[in-house]
Design an enzyme around this catalytic site. Sequence first.
Site, PDB file in Angstrom:
ATOM      1  N   TYR A 119       9.141  -1.055   1.658  1.00 29.25           N
ATOM      2  CA  TYR A 119       9.588  -1.177   3.050  1.00 29.25           C
ATOM      3  C   TYR A 119      11.107  -1.320   3.154  1.00 29.25           C
ATOM      4  O   TYR A 119      11.623  -1.489   4.259  1.00 29.25           O
ATOM      5  CB  TYR A 119       8.961  -2.416   3.693  1.00 29.25           C
ATOM      6  CG  TYR A 119       7.505  -2.276   4.068  1.00 29.25           C
ATOM      7  CD1 TYR A 119       6.505  -2.319   3.101  1.00 29.25           C
ATOM      8  CD2 TYR A 119       7.108  -2.142   5.393  1.00 29.25           C
ATOM      9  CE1 TYR A 119       5.170  -2.224   3.446  1.00 29.25           C
ATOM     10  CE2 TYR A 119       5.773  -2.047   5.743  1.00 29.25           C
ATOM     11  CZ  TYR A 119       4.811  -2.087   4.772  1.00 29.25           C
ATOM     12  OH  TYR A 119       3.487  -1.995   5.114  1.00 29.25           O
ATOM     13  N   LYS A 162       0.646  -5.191  -9.750  1.00 27.13           N
ATOM     14  CA  LYS A 162       0.238  -4.020 -10.524  1.00 27.13           C
ATOM     15  C   LYS A 162       1.199  -3.903 -11.717  1.00 27.13           C
ATOM     16  O   LYS A 162       1.831  -2.863 -11.957  1.00 27.13           O
ATOM     17  CB  LYS A 162       0.278  -2.770  -9.608  1.00 27.13           C
ATOM     18  CG  LYS A 162      -0.291  -1.506 -10.177  1.00 27.13           C
ATOM     19  CD  LYS A 162      -1.810  -1.460 -10.263  1.00 27.13           C
ATOM     20  CE  LYS A 162      -2.270  -0.183 -10.953  1.00 27.13           C
ATOM     21  NZ  LYS A 162      -3.711  -0.165 -11.276  1.00 27.13           N
ATOM     22  N   ASP A 193      -5.864  -3.428  -7.734  1.00 25.90           N
ATOM     23  CA  ASP A 193      -7.105  -2.648  -7.574  1.00 25.90           C
ATOM     24  C   ASP A 193      -8.331  -3.538  -7.785  1.00 25.90           C
ATOM     25  O   ASP A 193      -9.305  -3.493  -7.023  1.00 25.90           O
ATOM     26  CB  ASP A 193      -7.123  -1.415  -8.506  1.00 25.90           C
ATOM     27  CG  ASP A 193      -6.678  -1.714  -9.931  1.00 25.90           C
ATOM     28  OD1 ASP A 193      -6.196  -2.837 -10.202  1.00 25.90           O
ATOM     29  OD2 ASP A 193      -6.815  -0.826 -10.788  1.00 25.90           O
ATOM     30  N   ASP A 217      -0.043  -5.775   2.975  1.00 20.35           N
ATOM     31  CA  ASP A 217      -0.400  -5.056   4.203  1.00 20.35           C
ATOM     32  C   ASP A 217      -1.822  -4.508   4.083  1.00 20.35           C
ATOM     33  O   ASP A 217      -2.667  -4.715   4.948  1.00 20.35           O
ATOM     34  CB  ASP A 217       0.604  -3.915   4.423  1.00 20.35           C
ATOM     35  CG  ASP A 217       0.249  -3.082   5.649  1.00 20.35           C
ATOM     36  OD1 ASP A 217      -0.100  -3.673   6.684  1.00 20.35           O
ATOM     37  OD2 ASP A 217       0.310  -1.843   5.554  1.00 20.35           O
ATOM     38  N   ASP A 221      -5.719  -5.985   5.981  1.00 21.62           N
ATOM     39  CA  ASP A 221      -6.703  -5.301   6.837  1.00 21.62           C
ATOM     40  C   ASP A 221      -8.097  -5.394   6.210  1.00 21.62           C
ATOM     41  O   ASP A 221      -9.100  -5.560   6.919  1.00 21.62           O
ATOM     42  CB  ASP A 221      -6.326  -3.821   7.039  1.00 21.62           C
ATOM     43  CG  ASP A 221      -5.423  -3.605   8.260  1.00 21.62           C
ATOM     44  OD1 ASP A 221      -4.584  -4.488   8.545  1.00 21.62           O
ATOM     45  OD2 ASP A 221      -5.557  -2.560   8.935  1.00 21.62           O
TER      46      ASP A 221
END
Length: 323
Positions: A119, A162, A193, A217, A221
């Site tokens: 970002y 990760k 993951d 982010d 959700d």
Amino acid sequence: MRIAVLPGDGIGKEVVPVAVDVLKAVLPGAEYVHIEVGHERFLREGVAMSEEDFENVKKCDCILFGAITTPPKKCYRSVILTLRRELDMYANVRPFKSCMVSPYNVDFTIYRENCEDLYCGMEEVSEDMVLSTRKITRHASERIARMACRRPGLKKLTIVHKANVLRSCELFRNVCIEVAKELSVPYEEMLVDAMAYSLIRDPSRFDTIVTTNLFGDILSDEAAALIGGLGLSPSANIGDRYALFEPVHGSAPDIAGKGIANPIAAVLSAKMLLEWAGRGKEAEMVQRSVDRTLADGVLTPDLGGVYKTSDVRRSLLKYLEAP
Ligand code: NAD
Ligand code: IPM
Ligand code: MN
């Protein structure tokens, strides 16, 4: 207290007024500064947020935000990203606590680093290739890790990364572990993951999660689905000087204008504002009015109900006026 109110676009304009009415019921002395920003304004006036708007926001103590439509083309930078970065609101705190309509029993909070990662806006664009730079710094990793480790009542920290592929994640992971050790916080680490998988398989095992911006982010959700949906999921963007409170959801163009948006995520964001402002009693009143409204079955269609935004508003205000 002076609160900037930025409803934004789409259902932001439908749910934020409900949150403001709730705040007015418990905080009658506060001042509300309404500012129109967003994509609809951009289409009309060619600017999503003017310099003057930004100066007015900075004169407030905190911000109540709705959502802003951000189409996938390089016409303007999303206002929310500008606010997070320019006001240095470096921690995005997203609690996911089950309620009576939730399909799973969970109670965890995601601490999402809020100002860097992919970002950061460092992108080199040419016709056949785009390079997006992922920026991870010790400073930003350390301050989000510290905030997560200081969560009141923390049981265990899960550091999500990760690092098996990305050197940037290796730095984030190492800094989080250093901070957890320094503050004697029990921790585990998990690759993102595997985290996406475990959140579905065994979500009740999580307590406090810290991760980088984009992973946070996406996972938030997913987490919203565990508690019954985005219509129930609030968040707080916290910095040392400013704080902004907003639902996790976006402007939901698919239901905007129909009067059926669930305002509870925005209302619970207002509850987080009250907590941030040290108004614990008022925050509890808001939570109680939400719980009673859900218990009465006053549910919008996202929760399987037939009620409208205005019905939920009426119920919330009824319980706030006669607790
Ligand atoms: P979204 O969160 O707006 O909607 C996803 C789904 O959830 C939709 O089916 C929607 O109807 C439903 N939903 C979301 N909130 C709801 C509510 N309160 N009540 C009932 N149903 C609800 O995600 P999207 O459709 O991918 O994004 C729409 C736009 O919003 C995009 O332009 C995106 O960039 C933007 N967005 C903005 C913010 C922000 O400004 N903070 C956050 C997320 C997305
Ligand atoms: C969120 C949103 C924003 C993000 C978008 C609208 C820029 O999805 O707050 O979760 O990616 O941070
Ligand atoms: Mn998001």
